[in-house]
Design a protein around this motif. Structure first.
Motif, PDB file in Angstrom:
ATOM      1  N   ASP A 264       1.203 -11.518  -7.533  1.00 29.03           N
ATOM      2  CA  ASP A 264       0.900 -11.054  -6.125  1.00 29.03           C
ATOM      3  C   ASP A 264       0.621  -9.458  -5.838  1.00 29.03           C
ATOM      4  O   ASP A 264      -0.428  -8.995  -5.478  1.00 29.03           O
ATOM      5  N   ALA A 265       1.441  -8.688  -6.793  1.00 31.94           N
ATOM      6  CA  ALA A 265       1.345  -7.421  -6.769  1.00 31.94           C
ATOM      7  C   ALA A 265       0.047  -7.006  -7.539  1.00 31.94           C
ATOM      8  O   ALA A 265      -0.869  -6.187  -7.174  1.00 31.94           O
ATOM      9  N   GLU A 266      -0.202  -7.606  -8.423  1.00 34.17           N
ATOM     10  CA  GLU A 266      -1.817  -7.318  -9.324  1.00 34.17           C
ATOM     11  C   GLU A 266      -2.987  -7.479  -8.322  1.00 34.17           C
ATOM     12  O   GLU A 266      -3.569  -6.980  -8.366  1.00 34.17           O
ATOM     13  N   ARG A 267      -2.592  -8.958  -7.621  1.00 25.15           N
ATOM     14  CA  ARG A 267      -3.890  -8.954  -6.849  1.00 25.15           C
ATOM     15  C   ARG A 267      -4.014  -7.966  -5.916  1.00 25.15           C
ATOM     16  O   ARG A 267      -5.048  -7.559  -5.317  1.00 25.15           O
ATOM     17  N   ALA A 268      -2.736  -7.671  -5.305  1.00 29.16           N
ATOM     18  CA  ALA A 268      -2.979  -6.475  -3.994  1.00 29.16           C
ATOM     19  C   ALA A 268      -3.468  -5.316  -4.527  1.00 29.16           C
ATOM     20  O   ALA A 268      -4.260  -4.520  -3.893  1.00 29.16           O
TER      21      ALA A 268
ATOM     22  N   ALA B  68       5.877  -4.870  -7.793  1.00 30.49           N
ATOM     23  CA  ALA B  68       6.350  -6.023  -7.797  1.00 30.49           C
ATOM     24  C   ALA B  68       7.993  -5.729  -7.499  1.00 30.49           C
ATOM     25  O   ALA B  68       8.588  -6.448  -6.360  1.00 30.49           O
ATOM     26  N   LYS B  69       8.609  -4.987  -8.134  1.00 27.20           N
ATOM     27  CA  LYS B  69      10.178  -4.445  -8.067  1.00 27.20           C
ATOM     28  C   LYS B  69      10.449  -4.046  -6.498  1.00 27.20           C
ATOM     29  O   LYS B  69      11.107  -4.563  -5.860  1.00 27.20           O
TER      30      LYS B  69
ATOM     31  N   VAL C 156       0.800  -1.229   0.075  1.00 28.15           N
ATOM     32  CA  VAL C 156       0.001   0.047  -0.033  1.00 28.15           C
ATOM     33  C   VAL C 156       0.753   1.229  -0.012  1.00 28.15           C
ATOM     34  O   VAL C 156       0.500   2.164  -0.860  1.00 28.15           O
ATOM     35  N   GLU C 157       2.076   1.264   0.820  1.00 27.06           N
ATOM     36  CA  GLU C 157       2.615   2.374   0.830  1.00 27.06           C
ATOM     37  C   GLU C 157       3.498   2.565  -0.246  1.00 27.06           C
ATOM     38  O   GLU C 157       3.680   3.669  -0.820  1.00 27.06           O
ATOM     39  N   LYS C 158       4.093   1.528  -0.935  1.00 24.03           N
ATOM     40  CA  LYS C 158       4.612   1.469  -2.321  1.00 24.03           C
ATOM     41  C   LYS C 158       4.070   2.183  -3.339  1.00 24.03           C
ATOM     42  O   LYS C 158       4.449   2.962  -4.133  1.00 24.03           O
ATOM     43  N   LEU C 159       2.558   1.565  -3.408  1.00 24.16           N
ATOM     44  CA  LEU C 159       1.658   2.123  -4.458  1.00 24.16           C
ATOM     45  C   LEU C 159       1.387   3.445  -4.406  1.00 24.16           C
ATOM     46  O   LEU C 159       1.607   4.274  -5.173  1.00 24.16           O
ATOM     47  N   LEU C 160       1.086   3.987  -3.109  1.00 25.28           N
ATOM     48  CA  LEU C 160       0.914   5.497  -3.063  1.00 25.28           C
ATOM     49  C   LEU C 160       2.087   6.309  -3.325  1.00 25.28           C
ATOM     50  O   LEU C 160       2.290   7.356  -4.051  1.00 25.28           O
ATOM     51  N   GLU C 161       3.431   5.783  -2.982  1.00 22.12           N
ATOM     52  CA  GLU C 161       4.615   6.212  -3.234  1.00 22.12           C
ATOM     53  C   GLU C 161       4.945   6.467  -4.834  1.00 22.12           C
ATOM     54  O   GLU C 161       5.211   7.471  -5.162  1.00 22.12           O
ATOM     55  N   ILE C 162       4.698   5.322  -5.437  1.00 20.59           N
ATOM     56  CA  ILE C 162       5.008   5.390  -6.771  1.00 20.59           C
ATOM     57  C   ILE C 162       4.007   6.257  -7.631  1.00 20.59           C
ATOM     58  O   ILE C 162       4.416   6.778  -8.552  1.00 20.59           O
ATOM     59  N   ILE C 163       2.745   6.359  -7.171  1.00 26.30           N
ATOM     60  CA  ILE C 163       1.773   7.226  -7.859  1.00 26.30           C
ATOM     61  C   ILE C 163       2.005   8.691  -7.620  1.00 26.30           C
ATOM     62  O   ILE C 163       2.370   9.549  -8.712  1.00 26.30           O
ATOM     63  N   LYS C 164       2.764   8.844  -6.367  1.00 23.55           N
ATOM     64  CA  LYS C 164       3.312  10.395  -6.322  1.00 23.55           C
ATOM     65  C   LYS C 164       4.427  10.681  -6.982  1.00 23.55           C
ATOM     66  O   LYS C 164       4.346  11.606  -7.396  1.00 23.55           O
ATOM     67  N   GLU C 165       5.306   9.877  -7.016  1.00 21.76           N
ATOM     68  CA  GLU C 165       6.745  10.019  -7.761  1.00 21.76           C
ATOM     69  C   GLU C 165       6.412  10.296  -9.326  1.00 21.76           C
ATOM     70  O   GLU C 165       6.928  10.981 -10.105  1.00 21.76           O
ATOM     71  N   THR C 166       5.444   9.447  -9.792  1.00 23.32           N
ATOM     72  CA  THR C 166       4.930   9.365 -11.110  1.00 23.32           C
ATOM     73  C   THR C 166       4.435  10.610 -11.656  1.00 23.32           C
ATOM     74  O   THR C 166       4.777  11.293 -12.421  1.00 23.32           O
TER      75      THR C 166
END
Lengths: 95, 89
Positions: free
Chosen positions: B20-24, B11-12, A27-37
């Motif tokens: 797993d990343a996609e499911r998440a 994923a990286k 979750v944290e990485k997802l938000l972080e990547i979105i922000k960076e992008t």
């Protein structure tokens, strides 16, 4: 309500079978990547949910409505969210 | 960036398989949608807030034919960027 992040972490934990800490990292990485992008000026499209766009705003004169003081608003970038059709329909369905 | 690219990045960075990343991510989007539907509000600390706001029914006009039409009341999702995100840009 900052609890929503926890709710998402829990659902990933339950649905995907990742550990709690892995779920939190995702979750944290997802938000972080979105922000960076977005910072790099690139838009993000999450199909079925919506699109985040970066818009350039040029400088303009504004006014503080409280003090009526004139001020200069600097050129800046803002994030605009466009809801996907799928999400819009699903939200309007059971109303 | 699309969802597929996002999946690869996640994923990286979190050392997970792409599956797993996609499911998440799907689970994330799923909960986000459900929350918006149920509670009309979704706040992600450090990122921003999604709010569902209501639009009243109103009259519109077909610009081509000049014909008056009724537009039904509807709900729209609005996103407000959080402080951290705003400052980053």
């Amino acid at each position: 309500m900052a609890l929503t992040k926890e709710a998402i972490i829990n659902s990933i934990y339950n649905q995907v079978g990742l550990s709690k800490s892995q779920s939190r990292i995702v979750v944290e990485k997802l938000l972080e990547i979105i922000k960076e992008t977005l910072k790099s000026g690139e838009n993000i499209l999450i199909s079925g949910f919506g699109k985040f766009e970066v818009k350039e705003k040029s400088a303009r004169r504004g006014r503080n409505p409280q003090t009526t003081e004139d001020l200069q608003l600097r050129a800046r970038r803002v994030v605009v969210f466009k809801t996907s059709g799928v999400l819009r329909n699903s939200i309007n369905k059971q109303s | 960036m699309t969802k597929a690219e996002l999946v690869a990045e996640i994923a990286k960075k979190s050392k997970l398989s792409k599956a797993d990343a996609e499911r998440a991510i799907n689970s994330f989007v799923d909960v986000a949608k459900k929350t918006l539907k149920k509670e009309a509000r979704l706040a992600l600390a450090g990122f921003g807030t999604f709010v569902v706001s209501k639009r009243k029914a109103r009259k519109g006009r077909n610009p081509r034919t000049g014909e008056t039409i009724k537009i039904k009341a509807s709900k729209v999702v609005r996103f407000k960027a959080g402080k951290a995100l705003k400052e980053k840009l």
